[in-house]
Scaffold this motif. Sequence first.
Motif, PDB file in Angstrom:
ATOM      1  N   ILE A  40       0.694  -1.179  -0.209  1.00  0.00           N
ATOM      2  CA  ILE A  40       0.064   0.346   0.255  1.00  0.00           C
ATOM      3  C   ILE A  40       0.835   1.178  -0.079  1.00  0.00           C
ATOM      4  CG2 ILE A  40      -1.733   1.198   1.441  1.00  0.00           C
ATOM      5  CD1 ILE A  40      -2.593  -1.201   2.425  1.00  0.00           C
ATOM      6  N   THR A  41       2.008   1.175   0.914  1.00  0.00           N
ATOM      7  CA  THR A  41       2.549   2.529   0.816  1.00  0.00           C
ATOM      8  C   THR A  41       3.646   2.753  -0.335  1.00  0.00           C
ATOM      9  OG1 THR A  41       3.110   1.963   3.185  1.00  0.00           O
ATOM     10  CG2 THR A  41       4.441   3.479   2.391  1.00  0.00           C
ATOM     11  N   THR A  64       2.684   1.581  -3.265  1.00  0.00           N
ATOM     12  CA  THR A  64       1.940   1.609  -4.469  1.00  0.00           C
ATOM     13  C   THR A  64       1.577   3.342  -4.591  1.00  0.00           C
ATOM     14  OG1 THR A  64       0.854  -0.272  -4.026  1.00  0.00           O
ATOM     15  CG2 THR A  64      -0.383   0.971  -5.773  1.00  0.00           C
ATOM     16  N   VAL A  65       0.776   4.167  -2.945  1.00  0.00           N
ATOM     17  CA  VAL A  65       1.072   5.310  -3.143  1.00  0.00           C
ATOM     18  C   VAL A  65       1.964   6.207  -3.508  1.00  0.00           C
ATOM     19  CG1 VAL A  65       0.338   7.602  -1.191  1.00  0.00           C
ATOM     20  CG2 VAL A  65      -0.875   4.858  -1.429  1.00  0.00           C
ATOM     21  N   LEU A  66       3.042   6.606  -2.854  1.00  0.00           N
ATOM     22  CA  LEU A  66       4.935   6.401  -2.695  1.00  0.00           C
ATOM     23  C   LEU A  66       5.116   6.451  -4.132  1.00  0.00           C
ATOM     24  CD1 LEU A  66       6.484   6.392   0.403  1.00  0.00           C
ATOM     25  CD2 LEU A  66       5.299   8.160  -0.500  1.00  0.00           C
ATOM     26  N   VAL A  80       5.504   6.776   6.418  1.00  0.00           N
ATOM     27  CA  VAL A  80       4.116   6.249   6.339  1.00  0.00           C
ATOM     28  C   VAL A  80       3.488   5.059   6.802  1.00  0.00           C
ATOM     29  CG1 VAL A  80       2.457   6.385   4.433  1.00  0.00           C
ATOM     30  CG2 VAL A  80       3.749   8.089   4.683  1.00  0.00           C
TER      31      VAL A  80
END
Length: 251
Positions: A83-84, A86-88, A233
């Motif tokens: 998740i982290t 993918t966002v970054l 994050v």
Amino acid sequence: MLMILGLILLFLIMIIGGDRGVISLIALVGNMLLLSLAIWLMAAGAPVLLVTVGVGIIVSCVTLFYQNGTNEKTKSAFAAVLITMTVLFFFIYMVVWRSETGGLNEIQAAEDDVLYYNMNLDINMRNVATAVIILSTLGAVLDMALTVTTSVYEVSIHKPEMKLTELVESGMQIGREVIGTTVNTLLFAYLGESLLLFSYLKMQDYTLETLLNSKILFQNCVSMIFGAIACVVVMPVAAVLVGRHLPGYNH
């Protein structure tokens, strides 16, 4: 000399680390082979970002599941990292694209060896710069995610009466304690490999303004900064995920 140092490392890992040390060593060799495969695929013309994503996922699986087994801790850590990152990924790509920092920096372009290189490469250098940042960030994020999920898991075992919010806060607190050392590790890793570079820039009388606006400083610092951001994050994400997947807390 490198072979001697490698043998010393192998001996120490096997003696001190035992079976887990051998497993960690095998995982390390496997990750190195995967990164070598990624470089070969990029040079062969494969999509850089697609290769980076694929290798990143496989490296995460090897690091988490092969070394530490398949359990709630590693599953939650893997999901948090996914998740982290993918966002970054979108933020990293946007920063690299807007800053135009792909390709050779000022020092590399001035070296004599570059005259012998074939510069007609059919590779998007911005994508390569993005891949370098993502893969450099991945190691620190995996370590932080597993630290948080393991701590929450251990707390839940010893204090099963704790509520989900208390477990998450406990994991966050441990993450806050570790984040300082993690950022220091990233900082000193960058400074350590850049001491000779800074000495060279000083000898050439580069001004502070030139250094601050140089591509080489940005390339060296951006991985450290994004690594620190990713570690911060991933803390709450990992704490919440492992807390919700523990028996008795999945509500």
